[in-house]
Design a protein around this motif. Structure first.
Motif, PDB file in Angstrom:
ATOM      1  N   ARG A 102       0.652  -0.999  -0.012  1.00  0.00           N
ATOM      2  CA  ARG A 102       0.055  -0.016   0.134  1.00  0.00           C
ATOM      3  C   ARG A 102       0.841   1.370  -0.181  1.00  0.00           C
ATOM      4  N   GLU A 103       1.997   1.207   0.605  1.00  0.00           N
ATOM      5  CA  GLU A 103       2.830   2.349   0.715  1.00  0.00           C
ATOM      6  C   GLU A 103       3.554   2.490  -0.515  1.00  0.00           C
ATOM      7  N   ARG A 104       3.851   1.557  -1.145  1.00  0.00           N
ATOM      8  CA  ARG A 104       4.732   1.520  -2.745  1.00  0.00           C
ATOM      9  C   ARG A 104       3.612   2.106  -3.598  1.00  0.00           C
ATOM     10  N   GLY A 143       1.150   4.085  -3.025  1.00  0.00           N
ATOM     11  CA  GLY A 143       0.579   5.355  -2.592  1.00  0.00           C
ATOM     12  C   GLY A 143      -0.841   5.274  -2.408  1.00  0.00           C
ATOM     13  N   ASN A 194      -1.868   4.794   0.750  1.00  0.00           N
ATOM     14  CA  ASN A 194      -2.131   5.491   1.999  1.00  0.00           C
ATOM     15  C   ASN A 194      -2.403   6.929   1.964  1.00  0.00           C
ATOM     16  N   ALA A 195      -1.931   7.481   1.043  1.00  0.00           N
ATOM     17  CA  ALA A 195      -2.396   8.877   0.833  1.00  0.00           C
ATOM     18  C   ALA A 195      -3.612   9.136   0.584  1.00  0.00           C
ATOM     19  N   GLN A 248      -3.467  11.088  -4.356  1.00  0.00           N
ATOM     20  CA  GLN A 248      -3.267  10.087  -5.417  1.00  0.00           C
ATOM     21  C   GLN A 248      -3.663  10.485  -6.799  1.00  0.00           C
ATOM     22  N   SER A 291      -1.137  12.937  -8.097  1.00  0.00           N
ATOM     23  CA  SER A 291       0.110  12.356  -8.392  1.00  0.00           C
ATOM     24  C   SER A 291      -0.104  11.510  -9.582  1.00  0.00           C
ATOM     25  N   TYR A 292      -1.201  10.924  -9.694  1.00  0.00           N
ATOM     26  CA  TYR A 292      -1.547   9.879 -10.971  1.00  0.00           C
ATOM     27  C   TYR A 292      -1.633  10.789 -12.348  1.00  0.00           C
TER      28      TYR A 292
END
Length: 317
Positions: free
Chosen positions: A55-57, A59, A61-62, A67, A70-71
């Motif tokens: 989940r951290e890899r 993203g 958790n954001a 997200q 960033s996407y």
């Protein structure tokens, strides 16, 4: 013409943004934890620590808005992320495989048009005759046979029995152009059989409809030669629905050549999508679906431009 193209381009860019947003939302609205689904094997619950790490890899958790930003930022840079299987950049793999699928689909569309359009015209000009009945029967048969059956029969007959061509495979164009084209023609022709039948039927119906228009009847009454009537008054008007049909089918084929690529061992984008789904590689699936969707939107943009060229009235509509 430039103003028309600019308007359609703005609409297409807006559609690309909508498609990208919808793909993002659909993936994130699917019930369940994507990280947990990716790590689940045989129904066995994965290690919670591994789920949290993934989940951290990814993203996940954001916050959703972070997200999304960033996407979208990654898309603007051409960055689709890394594969979960080998951490290889997804954009590089898509850039390698997409031209192969585009080449296959483009060649199939070219072959289907080259055969479907003239045969449709010939059948329409002899509607009800022997040629029309034979061609219509061929079209019905071609549409009823699944593409994987056509491909399998082509391999059995042409490759294994007659030894005329190779059963399949891929050779880069730069390495051996002749070999590359020879390997391309079998799968492209397999797709073109059904698509050509569709083009034939649409072209035949369109020509028959245009032949009944008043300006065509007036040209016939003036004694204009049949060839001149077809070139000047029929062909341009009759091609409009054919352009639509070919473009829509080519867009659908971008993600639908799985069976053909499998039968002929053609390393295109569809096979990559199947591998990503089997491996539950969430970033790969997202990137491939998005690229196919964007190309479909761009194909519609090109269809609009072709409409404007074929029928100038579209520019002012």
């Amino acid at each position: 013409m430039l103003a028309f193209a600019a308007r359609r381009l703005l609409v297409s860019l807006g559609l690309v943004w909508v498609v990208a947003s919808l793909v993002f939302l659909v993936i994130h609205l699917i019930p369940g934890d994507p990280a947990e689904l990716l790590l689940s094997q045989g129904g066995i619950a994965p290690d919670p620590a591994a789920v949290e790490e993934l989940r951290e890899r990814l993203g996940l958790n954001a916050p959703l808005w972070a997200q999304y930003l960033s996407y979208m930022g990654g898309l603007l840079r051409g960055d689709f992320g890394l594969s979960l299987q080998d951490e290889h950049p997804i954009a590089e793999e898509i850039a390698l495989r997409l031209p192969r699928t585009l080449e296959l689909v483009g060649m199939a569309g070219l072959l289907a048009t080259l055969f479907g359009v003239p045969l449709g015209i010939a059948a329409a000009l002899r509607a009800g005759g022997a040629l029309d009945r034979v061609l219509s029967a061929w079209a019905g048969f071609a549409l009823s046979v699944p593409v994987f059956v056509v491909g399998t029969l082509a391999v059995l007959l042409l490759a294994q029995q007659l030894k005329l061509v190779s059963a399949g495979g891929y050779v880069p164009l730069a390495r051996d152009p002749g070999r590359h084209l020879a390997l391309l023609m079998m799968p492209a022709t397999t797709i073109a059989v059904g698509l050509g039948a569709v083009v034939f039927r649409v072209m035949r119906s369109s020509v028959l409809e245009v032949l009944e228009r008043e300006h065509v009847r007036a040209a016939q009454a003036r004694g204009l030669a049949p060839g001149a009537i077809i070139r000047r008054h029929v062909l341009r008007n009759a091609l409009t629905p054919v352009v639509t049909v070919v473009a829509l089918h080519l867009g659908a084929l971008l993600g639908g050549t799985v069976l053909v690529e499998f039968v002929f061992n053609w390393p295109g984008l569809s096979g990559y999508l199947v591998r990503a789904v089997e491996a539950r590689d969430y970033p790969e699936v997202l990137g491939i679906v998005l690229v196919i969707s964007i190309i479909f939107v761009l194909l519609n943009f090109l269809v609009d431009l072709l409409y404007a060229v074929i029928d100038p009235r579209v520019r002012h509509g």
